[in-house]
Design a protein around this motif. Structure first.
Motif, PDB file in Angstrom:
ATOM      1  N   ARG A 156       0.823  -1.206   0.000  1.00 55.05           N
ATOM      2  CA  ARG A 156       0.000   0.000   0.000  1.00 55.05           C
ATOM      3  C   ARG A 156       0.859   1.259   0.000  1.00 55.05           C
ATOM      4  O   ARG A 156       1.976   1.282   0.513  1.00 55.05           O
ATOM      5  N   SER A 157       0.344   2.307  -0.639  1.00 56.92           N
ATOM      6  CA  SER A 157       0.942   3.641  -0.569  1.00 56.92           C
ATOM      7  C   SER A 157      -0.136   4.590  -0.067  1.00 56.92           C
ATOM      8  O   SER A 157      -1.280   4.195   0.157  1.00 56.92           O
ATOM      9  N   SER A 158       0.205   5.854   0.105  1.00 54.99           N
ATOM     10  CA  SER A 158      -0.817   6.814   0.526  1.00 54.99           C
ATOM     11  C   SER A 158      -1.825   7.074  -0.586  1.00 54.99           C
ATOM     12  O   SER A 158      -2.876   7.671  -0.346  1.00 54.99           O
ATOM     13  N   ALA A 159      -1.522   6.608  -1.805  1.00 61.67           N
ATOM     14  CA  ALA A 159      -2.457   6.754  -2.927  1.00 61.67           C
ATOM     15  C   ALA A 159      -3.392   5.559  -3.069  1.00 61.67           C
ATOM     16  O   ALA A 159      -4.269   5.560  -3.927  1.00 61.67           O
ATOM     17  N   THR A 160      -3.214   4.535  -2.250  1.00 64.43           N
ATOM     18  CA  THR A 160      -4.102   3.370  -2.296  1.00 64.43           C
ATOM     19  C   THR A 160      -5.475   3.755  -1.754  1.00 64.43           C
ATOM     20  O   THR A 160      -5.575   4.396  -0.711  1.00 64.43           O
ATOM     21  N   PRO A 161      -6.564   3.384  -2.450  1.00 64.05           N
ATOM     22  CA  PRO A 161      -7.904   3.760  -1.996  1.00 64.05           C
ATOM     23  C   PRO A 161      -8.337   3.018  -0.726  1.00 64.05           C
ATOM     24  O   PRO A 161      -7.809   1.945  -0.411  1.00 64.05           O
ATOM     25  N   TRP A 162      -9.306   3.579  -0.064  1.00 66.34           N
ATOM     26  CA  TRP A 162      -9.906   2.929   1.108  1.00 66.34           C
ATOM     27  C   TRP A 162     -10.499   1.577   0.712  1.00 66.34           C
ATOM     28  O   TRP A 162     -11.117   1.418  -0.350  1.00 66.34           O
ATOM     29  N   GLY A 163     -10.297   0.580   1.555  1.00 63.78           N
ATOM     30  CA  GLY A 163     -10.889  -0.736   1.336  1.00 63.78           C
ATOM     31  C   GLY A 163     -10.157  -1.602   0.348  1.00 63.78           C
ATOM     32  O   GLY A 163     -10.564  -2.741   0.095  1.00 63.78           O
ATOM     33  N   CYS A 164      -9.066  -1.122  -0.192  1.00 61.99           N
ATOM     34  CA  CYS A 164      -8.343  -1.855  -1.227  1.00 61.99           C
ATOM     35  C   CYS A 164      -7.428  -2.923  -0.639  1.00 61.99           C
ATOM     36  O   CYS A 164      -6.733  -2.685   0.352  1.00 61.99           O
ATOM     37  N   TRP A 165      -7.424  -4.103  -1.266  1.00 61.77           N
ATOM     38  CA  TRP A 165      -6.473  -5.139  -0.899  1.00 61.77           C
ATOM     39  C   TRP A 165      -5.098  -4.806  -1.445  1.00 61.77           C
ATOM     40  O   TRP A 165      -4.944  -4.405  -2.602  1.00 61.77           O
ATOM     41  N   THR A 166      -4.068  -4.915  -0.620  1.00 60.38           N
ATOM     42  CA  THR A 166      -2.677  -4.968  -1.059  1.00 60.38           C
ATOM     43  C   THR A 166      -1.989  -6.011  -0.189  1.00 60.38           C
ATOM     44  O   THR A 166      -2.586  -6.535   0.758  1.00 60.38           O
ATOM     45  N   THR A 167      -0.742  -6.303  -0.456  1.00 60.33           N
ATOM     46  CA  THR A 167      -0.038  -7.308   0.348  1.00 60.33           C
ATOM     47  C   THR A 167       0.221  -6.826   1.774  1.00 60.33           C
ATOM     48  O   THR A 167       0.474  -7.644   2.669  1.00 60.33           O
TER      49      THR A 167
END
Length: 313
Positions: A156-167
């Motif tokens: 995740r980065s600060s640009a990742t949206p709310w609720g988004c899956w990342t590792t």
């Protein structure tokens, strides 16, 4: 500030018939199939011509275009660290000015282009970028936003949206993905009172190319934030990049606008927008979301777009 808006907006626009033939980015690079970022990069750099120097922060575009001893670049290109693209770009721009002042350059029309992903721009490289904007160096910064650290494992980065899956924001019984909202980087950059800020999408290629060309035509710093779908990290078919990029605009997830001398203008409007569910449902990174989660996202998008409309002239 832009000294003469008339000159800026009267510049020759790129049309479907006048797309530049010059290819600054050679074929044969090693981007993933369906990569929306490499598509956006090619569109952006084609709009600028060959009298440029590209400073590239570490990230996907640096890795896929410059596997030693090869390069896909047909223009001068410099790889720098994740955190200092803004500082290095400032130094290159200052060096060209000094050389011109000392008569070592016949002219100083070469444009400095700084490129970084969302991680290298909104996170690790933001301090260097903010300083370069405040010092008012003459460059164009292109942020290619694929909403995570894709090159190093989809973190995740600060640009990742709310609720988004990342590792690093996995989903489960006690987690719904990333717990915070996406950083509004274009608004933060616009708060530096620079002449030009814009958002763009590779699904609207002429809009993207003309915004980049406009950014390069002005004196001082300019910033273009470019939506860059990543089939690998977004868990979607490789042929969906342009489709998803278009849906992001059609659902208001990613509005297209400009900020010229602090004045907001929506550059693509519609009387009827598609529901955000159409954008979310074709991406595996959102498949865990409940109907209530999607309703929350839709409400956030509605409020965000209403706020943007209130700013627009």
């Amino acid at each position: 500030m832009i000294a003469d808006n008339a000159n800026l907006f009267d510049m020759e626009k790129i049309t479907a018939k006048t797309i530049p033939a010059f290819e600054p980015l050679a074929s044969g690079h090693r981007a993933c199939q369906g990569c929306g970022e490499i598509l956006a990069m090619r569109q952006a750099i084609k709009a600028l011509g060959d009298d440029i120097i590209v400073i590239s922060a570490t990230g996907c575009m640096e890795v896929v275009t410059s596997p030693y001893p090869q390069t896909a670049w047909n223009v001068p290109w410099l790889h720098v660290a994740f955190e200092n693209a803004g500082a290095v770009g400032s130094g290159v721009e200052a060096a060209l000015k000094a050389m011109a002042r000392k008569g070592r350059l016949s002219s100083n029309k070469t444009k400095i282009i700084i490129a970084g992903g969302d991680g290298g721009t909104s996170d690790i490289g933001f301090q260097a970028l903010s300083g370069a904007l405040e010092r008012f160096h003459d460059f164009v910064y292109l942020c290619f936003d694929n909403e995570a650290y894709m090159n190093t494992g989809i973190q995740r980065s600060s640009a990742t949206p709310w609720g988004c899956w990342t590792t690093t924001t996995p989903t489960g019984s006690k987690s719904t993905g990333k717990p915070t909202m996406k950083k509004d980087l274009p608004a933060i950059v616009a708060a530096h009172n620079i002449p030009y800020v814009a958002t763009a999408s590779p699904a609207y290629h002429l809009d993207l190319m003309n915004k980049v060309r406009k950014a390069a035509a002005i004196p001082g710093p300019a910033f273009v934030h470019i939506f860059s779908p990543c089939p690998t990290g977004w868990r979607m078919p490789t042929q969906y990049s342009v489709r998803v990029a278009r849906l992001a605009v059609q659902t208001r997830v990613y509005p297209l606008y400009e900020v010229v001398n602090g004045r907001y203008t929506l550059t693509r409007k519609s009387k009827k927008f598609k529901p955000v569910k159409e954008y979310l449902k074709i991406q595996g990174r959102f498949r865990h979301l409940s109907d209530e989660d999607i309703k929350t996202i839709q409400q956030e998008i509605n409020e965000g777009y209403k706020s943007l409309e209130a700013k627009a002239v």
